[in-house]
Design a protein around this motif. Structure first.
Motif, short mmCIF file in Angstrom:
data_model
loop_
_atom_site.label_atom_id
_atom_site.label_comp_id
_atom_site.label_asym_id
_atom_site.label_seq_id
_atom_site.Cartn_x
_atom_site.Cartn_y
_atom_site.Cartn_z
N GLU A 36 0.84 -1.21 0.00
CA GLU A 36 0.00 0.00 0.00
C GLU A 36 0.87 1.25 0.00
OE1 GLU A 36 -3.32 2.20 -0.34
OE2 GLU A 36 -3.23 0.01 -0.42
N GLN A 37 1.95 1.21 0.76
CA GLN A 37 2.85 2.37 0.84
C GLN A 37 3.53 2.66 -0.50
OE1 GLN A 37 3.49 4.60 3.46
NE2 GLN A 37 1.64 3.63 4.24
N LEU A 38 3.77 1.62 -1.30
CA LEU A 38 4.36 1.82 -2.63
C LEU A 38 3.49 2.74 -3.49
CD1 LEU A 38 5.80 -1.63 -3.76
CD2 LEU A 38 7.06 0.51 -3.44
N LYS A 39 2.18 2.66 -3.28
CA LYS A 39 1.25 3.49 -4.06
C LYS A 39 1.16 4.91 -3.52
CE LYS A 39 -1.53 -0.65 -4.61
NZ LYS A 39 -2.71 -1.32 -4.09
N LEU A 40 1.53 5.10 -2.26
CA LEU A 40 1.33 6.39 -1.59
C LEU A 40 2.59 7.24 -1.46
CD1 LEU A 40 -0.92 5.16 1.37
CD2 LEU A 40 -1.67 6.26 -0.76
N ILE A 41 3.76 6.61 -1.49
CA ILE A 41 4.99 7.32 -1.15
C ILE A 41 5.31 8.42 -2.15
CG2 ILE A 41 6.58 5.74 -2.31
CD1 ILE A 41 8.15 6.31 0.59
N ASP A 43 7.86 10.67 -4.23
CA ASP A 43 9.14 10.33 -4.88
C ASP A 43 9.75 11.61 -5.44
OD1 ASP A 43 11.24 8.90 -6.01
OD2 ASP A 43 10.06 8.23 -7.73
N PRO A 44 10.24 12.51 -4.55
CA PRO A 44 10.66 13.84 -5.01
C PRO A 44 11.89 13.84 -5.93
CG PRO A 44 11.31 13.51 -2.73
CD PRO A 44 10.45 12.34 -3.12
N PHE A 45 12.70 12.80 -5.87
CA PHE A 45 13.91 12.76 -6.69
C PHE A 45 13.79 11.77 -7.85
CE2 PHE A 45 15.38 14.04 -2.39
CZ PHE A 45 15.65 15.36 -2.71
N HIS A 46 12.58 11.26 -8.08
CA HIS A 46 12.27 10.37 -9.20
C HIS A 46 13.19 9.14 -9.25
CE1 HIS A 46 9.69 13.65 -10.39
NE2 HIS A 46 10.73 14.46 -10.37
N LEU A 47 13.37 8.54 -8.09
CA LEU A 47 14.17 7.31 -7.99
C LEU A 47 13.32 6.07 -8.23
CD1 LEU A 47 16.15 8.19 -4.73
CD2 LEU A 47 16.95 8.39 -7.10
N GLY A 48 12.01 6.25 -8.19
CA GLY A 48 11.08 5.14 -8.27
C GLY A 48 10.55 4.83 -6.87
N ALA A 49 9.31 4.38 -6.82
CA ALA A 49 8.66 4.13 -5.54
C ALA A 49 9.39 3.06 -4.72
CB ALA A 49 7.20 3.73 -5.76
N THR A 50 9.87 2.02 -5.37
CA THR A 50 10.52 0.93 -4.64
C THR A 50 11.80 1.40 -3.96
OG1 THR A 50 9.62 -0.70 -6.18
CG2 THR A 50 11.49 -1.40 -4.84
N ILE A 51 12.63 2.12 -4.67
CA ILE A 51 13.89 2.62 -4.08
C ILE A 51 13.59 3.65 -3.00
CG2 ILE A 51 15.98 3.97 -4.56
CD1 ILE A 51 16.10 2.51 -7.27
N THR A 52 12.69 4.57 -3.29
CA THR A 52 12.36 5.61 -2.31
C THR A 52 11.80 5.01 -1.03
OG1 THR A 52 11.96 7.22 -4.07
CG2 THR A 52 10.98 7.69 -1.93
N LEU A 53 10.89 4.05 -1.16
CA LEU A 53 10.31 3.41 0.02
C LEU A 53 11.36 2.59 0.76
CD1 LEU A 53 7.87 2.88 1.80
CD2 LEU A 53 7.22 1.02 0.24
#
Length: 131
Positions: A36-41, A43-53
């Motif tokens: 669920e967090q992958l959909k919400l996080i 991503d200000p530096f456009h690293l991708g949701a997986t890396i950012t999370l």
């Protein structure tokens, strides 16, 4: 009890309270609700949701556990401070001081630990026995 023991108790309290608050309020919800967090996080530096999370979970789960144990405390504060500053200054710059007070307080706690270190009450540290 001498002054340095009070300081060590104070640092232990600061480490434990700050680490547990960050872990409970931010880290565990991200870890336990990963999909669920992958959909919400954000991503200000456009690293991708997986890396950012993953980076957020490292800063909000692994680092607080290290701080709680008193292991690599100064180093563990750095990712936490980075996430806090990014959240406060990049992701949510519109927040008022009232809205961001929890983040600013955590910033104060972990900056204090970065400056002071863990103190002597850490996991695996043997205390001398006084007769």
């Amino acid at each position: 009890m001498n002054e340095s023991k009070y300081q060590d108790l104070g640092l232990l309290f600061l480490r434990a309270s700050g680490a547990l608050l960050l872990l409970w309020v931010h880290g565990l919800p991200k870890l336990l609700n990963y999909s669920e967090q992958l959909k919400l996080i954000e991503d200000p530096f456009h690293l991708g949701a997986t890396i950012t999370l993953s980076l957020a979970i490292f800063a909000e789960v692994v680092c607080p556990l290290l701080i709680l144990a008193g292991v690599w405390v100064r180093w563990a504060c750095v990712p936490i401070l980075a996430v806090l500053l990014i959240a406060l200054l990049v992701v949510h710059p519109e927040w008022t001081l009232f809205e961001a007070q929890f983040g600013w307080l955590l910033l104060i706690v972990f900056t204090t630990l970065l400056i002071s270190g863990a103190g002597r009450l850490v996991l695996g540290q043997r205390q001398p026995v006084n007769p």
